[in-house]
Structures are given as C-alpha cells and as structure tokens.
Design a protein around this motif. Structure first.
Motif, PDB file in Angstrom:
ATOM      1  N   HIS A  48       0.893  -1.160   0.086  1.00 17.06           N
ATOM      2  CA  HIS A  48      -0.006  -0.032  -0.063  1.00 17.06           C
ATOM      3  C   HIS A  48       0.900   1.355   0.039  1.00 17.06           C
ATOM      4  CE1 HIS A  48      -3.455  -2.480   0.921  1.00 17.06           C
ATOM      5  NE2 HIS A  48      -4.196  -1.631   0.712  1.00 17.06           N
ATOM      6  N   LEU A  49       1.858   1.290   0.686  1.00 18.29           N
ATOM      7  CA  LEU A  49       2.616   2.492   0.926  1.00 18.29           C
ATOM      8  C   LEU A  49       3.509   2.822  -0.378  1.00 18.29           C
ATOM      9  CD1 LEU A  49       4.249   2.110   4.532  1.00 18.29           C
ATOM     10  CD2 LEU A  49       2.407   3.500   3.700  1.00 18.29           C
ATOM     11  N   ILE A  50       3.971   1.649  -0.976  1.00 20.48           N
ATOM     12  CA  ILE A  50       4.910   1.951  -2.241  1.00 20.48           C
ATOM     13  C   ILE A  50       3.744   2.292  -3.343  1.00 20.48           C
ATOM     14  CG2 ILE A  50       4.691  -0.380  -3.375  1.00 20.48           C
ATOM     15  CD1 ILE A  50       7.910   1.936  -3.295  1.00 20.48           C
ATOM     16  N   TRP A  51       2.494   1.785  -3.257  1.00 19.90           N
ATOM     17  CA  TRP A  51       1.297   2.369  -4.134  1.00 19.90           C
ATOM     18  C   TRP A  51       0.949   3.738  -4.298  1.00 19.90           C
ATOM     19  CZ3 TRP A  51      -3.780   3.310  -3.412  1.00 19.90           C
ATOM     20  CH2 TRP A  51      -4.647   3.901  -4.555  1.00 19.90           C
ATOM     21  N   LEU A  52       1.143   4.171  -2.733  1.00 18.95           N
ATOM     22  CA  LEU A  52       0.614   5.507  -2.691  1.00 18.95           C
ATOM     23  C   LEU A  52       1.756   6.451  -3.276  1.00 18.95           C
ATOM     24  CD1 LEU A  52      -0.934   5.248   0.962  1.00 18.95           C
ATOM     25  CD2 LEU A  52      -2.243   5.788  -1.027  1.00 18.95           C
ATOM     26  N   ALA A  53       2.962   6.051  -3.090  1.00 19.44           N
ATOM     27  CA  ALA A  53       4.069   6.801  -3.425  1.00 19.44           C
ATOM     28  C   ALA A  53       4.383   6.736  -4.821  1.00 19.44           C
ATOM     29  CB  ALA A  53       5.348   6.260  -2.641  1.00 19.44           C
ATOM     30  N   GLU A  54       3.900   5.666  -5.589  1.00 21.98           N
ATOM     31  CA  GLU A  54       4.280   5.653  -6.945  1.00 21.98           C
ATOM     32  C   GLU A  54       3.223   5.757  -7.849  1.00 21.98           C
ATOM     33  OE1 GLU A  54       8.030   5.842  -7.106  1.00 21.98           O
ATOM     34  OE2 GLU A  54       7.474   4.389  -8.769  1.00 21.98           O
ATOM     35  N   ARG A  55       1.741   5.811  -7.385  1.00 17.54           N
ATOM     36  CA  ARG A  55       0.841   5.943  -8.413  1.00 17.54           C
ATOM     37  C   ARG A  55       0.578   6.961  -9.290  1.00 17.54           C
ATOM     38  NH1 ARG A  55      -4.477   7.486  -4.893  1.00 17.54           N
ATOM     39  NH2 ARG A  55      -3.674   8.940  -3.397  1.00 17.54           N
ATOM     40  N   LYS A  56       1.227   8.109  -8.855  1.00 17.46           N
ATOM     41  CA  LYS A  56       1.174   9.340  -9.570  1.00 17.46           C
ATOM     42  C   LYS A  56       2.474   9.473 -10.443  1.00 17.46           C
ATOM     43  CE  LYS A  56      -2.151  11.751  -6.690  1.00 17.46           C
ATOM     44  NZ  LYS A  56      -2.298  12.984  -5.982  1.00 17.46           N
ATOM     45  N   ALA A  57       3.441   9.275 -10.156  1.00 22.83           N
ATOM     46  CA  ALA A  57       4.700   9.338 -10.656  1.00 22.83           C
ATOM     47  C   ALA A  57       5.219   8.264 -11.624  1.00 22.83           C
ATOM     48  CB  ALA A  57       5.961   9.345  -9.567  1.00 22.83           C
ATOM     49  N   ASN A  58       4.563   6.942 -11.277  1.00 19.01           N
ATOM     50  CA  ASN A  58       5.118   5.840 -12.145  1.00 19.01           C
ATOM     51  C   ASN A  58       3.662   5.143 -12.451  1.00 19.01           C
ATOM     52  OD1 ASN A  58       6.452   3.932 -13.169  1.00 19.01           O
ATOM     53  ND2 ASN A  58       7.375   3.090 -11.268  1.00 19.01           N
ATOM     54  N   PRO A  59       2.688   5.543 -12.994  1.00 17.65           N
ATOM     55  CA  PRO A  59       1.505   4.794 -13.209  1.00 17.65           C
ATOM     56  C   PRO A  59       1.501   3.720 -14.102  1.00 17.65           C
ATOM     57  CG  PRO A  59       1.171   6.979 -14.446  1.00 17.65           C
ATOM     58  CD  PRO A  59       2.566   6.905 -13.473  1.00 17.65           C
ATOM     59  N   GLU A  60       2.554   3.417 -15.012  1.00  9.83           N
ATOM     60  CA  GLU A  60       2.949   2.423 -15.895  1.00  9.83           C
ATOM     61  C   GLU A  60       2.947   1.234 -15.016  1.00  9.83           C
ATOM     62  OE1 GLU A  60       4.614   5.275 -15.902  1.00  9.83           O
ATOM     63  OE2 GLU A  60       3.626   6.344 -17.731  1.00  9.83           O
ATOM     64  N   LEU A  61       3.760   1.435 -14.054  1.00  8.28           N
ATOM     65  CA  LEU A  61       4.086   0.190 -13.409  1.00  8.28           C
ATOM     66  C   LEU A  61       3.111  -0.184 -11.782  1.00  8.28           C
ATOM     67  CD1 LEU A  61       7.994   0.274 -13.316  1.00  8.28           C
ATOM     68  CD2 LEU A  61       6.553  -0.935 -14.890  1.00  8.28           C
ATOM     69  N   PHE A  62       2.889   0.911 -11.507  1.00  4.50           N
ATOM     70  CA  PHE A  62       1.945   1.019 -10.412  1.00  4.50           C
ATOM     71  C   PHE A  62       0.641   1.834 -10.815  1.00  4.50           C
ATOM     72  CE2 PHE A  62       4.669  -0.927  -7.376  1.00  4.50           C
ATOM     73  CZ  PHE A  62       6.027  -0.718  -7.672  1.00  4.50           C
ATOM     74  N   TRP A  78      11.542   9.530  -2.979  1.00  4.64           N
ATOM     75  CA  TRP A  78      10.928   9.114  -1.882  1.00  4.64           C
ATOM     76  C   TRP A  78      10.519   7.407  -1.594  1.00  4.64           C
ATOM     77  CZ3 TRP A  78      11.720  11.687   2.238  1.00  4.64           C
ATOM     78  CH2 TRP A  78      11.906  13.031   2.277  1.00  4.64           C
ATOM     79  N   ALA A  79      10.221   7.034  -2.848  1.00  2.23           N
ATOM     80  CA  ALA A  79       9.856   5.518  -2.875  1.00  2.23           C
ATOM     81  C   ALA A  79      11.248   4.824  -2.664  1.00  2.23           C
ATOM     82  CB  ALA A  79       9.114   5.313  -4.037  1.00  2.23           C
ATOM     83  N   LYS A  80      12.249   5.329  -3.231  1.00  3.56           N
ATOM     84  CA  LYS A  80      13.612   4.534  -3.297  1.00  3.56           C
ATOM     85  C   LYS A  80      13.861   4.649  -1.856  1.00  3.56           C
ATOM     86  CE  LYS A  80      15.132   5.501  -7.930  1.00  3.56           C
ATOM     87  NZ  LYS A  80      16.032   6.466  -8.865  1.00  3.56           N
ATOM     88  N   VAL A  81      13.711   5.735  -1.243  1.00  2.69           N
ATOM     89  CA  VAL A  81      14.195   5.612   0.466  1.00  2.69           C
ATOM     90  C   VAL A  81      13.434   4.737   1.174  1.00  2.69           C
ATOM     91  CG1 VAL A  81      14.156   7.220   2.438  1.00  2.69           C
ATOM     92  CG2 VAL A  81      14.825   8.297   0.333  1.00  2.69           C
ATOM     93  N   PHE A  82      12.058   4.816   0.848  1.00  2.00           N
ATOM     94  CA  PHE A  82      11.040   3.702   1.602  1.00  2.00           C
ATOM     95  C   PHE A  82      11.674   2.465   1.219  1.00  2.00           C
ATOM     96  CE2 PHE A  82       7.704   1.469   3.104  1.00  2.00           C
ATOM     97  CZ  PHE A  82       7.321   0.589   1.958  1.00  2.00           C
ATOM     98  N   ASN A  83      12.106   2.157  -0.080  1.00  2.00           N
ATOM     99  CA  ASN A  83      12.447   0.727  -0.523  1.00  2.00           C
ATOM    100  C   ASN A  83      13.769   0.296   0.180  1.00  2.00           C
ATOM    101  OD1 ASN A  83      12.209  -1.617  -1.951  1.00  2.00           O
ATOM    102  ND2 ASN A  83      13.225  -0.813  -3.574  1.00  2.00           N
TER     103      ASN A  83
END
Length: 211
Positions: free
Chosen positions: A14-28, A61-66
C-alpha cells in the motif's frame, strides 16, 4: 511472525502504491484494485529477494522507503524462519537437561548478539564502499548510490540503474563480498531470534511446578 510478515507485505504494498501511483502509473496503476495487486506482488518478490525486475520504484521518496523495506522485509522473513526453527529446536530438548540447556542458551544468545553487531558493522562498511564507488564512477546521486549498493548486496538486484564496464568489473568482486555479508547478517538474525525464543520457552517450562 508468519502472519506479521504477510501483514507487513500488505502494508508495504500500500505504501509503495501511494508513493508511485502518480509518478509511475505505468508500473503501479492509479486504479486501486490493479495498483494494489501489483504493489503487493512487488512487496513479495522484494522481501524474498526474488526481484524479477518487472516492478520497481522511480520516485526518490519511494526509493528511500524501498531501502528500509528491503532491510526490514528480509529481517521479518528471517524472523519467521527463526520462529519455526526455535519451535523445532524446543521439541528436541529433554526434560532432564533443562538447567544445562538454559545456561548454554544464555551464553549462546550473548555470543550471537555480539557476532551480529560485528556482521552489521561489516555490512554497513560494504554498503558504504559500494555507494561511494557508484557515486564516484557512475556520477550517481547519494541516494541512487546507496540504493544501488543496497539492492546489490541484498540480491534484490532490480537492474534499473546504469552500470559502466568499470562498475561491472568492480561488481564481480563487490557483489560476492556484499551478498555474503548480507547473508551472514540474516543468518545471525535467525540464529539470535531462535536462541531467544528457545530461552523464553525453557524459562517458562522451568518456572512451572513439577507434577
């Protein structure tokens, strides 16, 4: 721990989806059903170090989380294994050797704890070496450099960051040492948690009145 590991994967997804859904919609994908399905898949393959590379974060920010998700995710998977090992180990103890086993376990817990600290220090050392190399040779940002060192040493290896021939040559040696260091840390975590769990069970058994 196994239930907790599954909950951890769901929360991480859920957290990675929230971080990536707008910046990376192709993968998430921004659609919740499709996005969460892919995100939980990402969490599973990341935490188990399978790392197919079909999904990966691009947001800083998603990379930091990862980075933290990889470390804690692998630790939780290791803890789940340790719980099962501790249960099997406990079943093998005879009632007539409780006191001796308890003393041995206490000494082993202390020894494994200090050994884990030494291996953690070695892991931080290798992560720093890898990050500095990538930063200097590949002109990566400090975040990308540490990110590269983490995904390399943990065997996740998304393969999304560029590498020159010099880095590939360096990585032939670095990868072996870094992955080995990471594996040693996970092994010590498993060993420590297993020893602590068995010690708790032995202490609980010893405190019960004899029948």
């Amino acid at each position: 721990f196994i239930c907790f590991a599954f909950i951890f994967m769901v929360i991480g997804g859920h957290l990675i989806w929230l971080a990536e859904r707008k910046a990376n919609p192709e993968l998430f994908p921004s659609n919740y059903i499709d996005g969460i399905d892919d995100s939980i898949w990402w969490a599973m393959v990341t935490a188990t170090t399978v790392g197919y590379g079909d999904l990966f974060p691009q947001n800083p920010w998603a990379k930091v989380f990862n980075i933290f998700f990889i470390i804690f995710g692998l630790s939780i998977v290791a803890a789940s294994v340790a719980t099962l090992v501790a249960y099997a180990d406990e079943r093998g103890h005879g009632h007539d050797s409780i006191r001796k086993a308890r003393m041995t376990r206490r000494e082993m817990v202390q020894g494994v704890f200090w050994s884990l600290l030494r291996h953690l220090f070695a892991l931080v050392f290798f992560l720093t070496i890898g990050a500095v190399w990538y930063w200097k040779v590949e002109n990566g940002t400090p975040l990308d450099s540490f990110y590269w060192a983490t995904i390399t040493s943990s065997a996740v290896g998304y393969g999304v960051l560029p590498m020159s021939d010099a880095t590939r040559t360096f990585n032939c040696f670095y990868m072996l040492l870094a992955v080995l260091s990471f594996a040693f840390c996970l092994g010590k975590i498993v060993q420590l948690i297993s020893a602590v769990e068995v010690e708790k069970r032995i202490a609980l058994f010893a405190s019960q009145p004899l029948s």
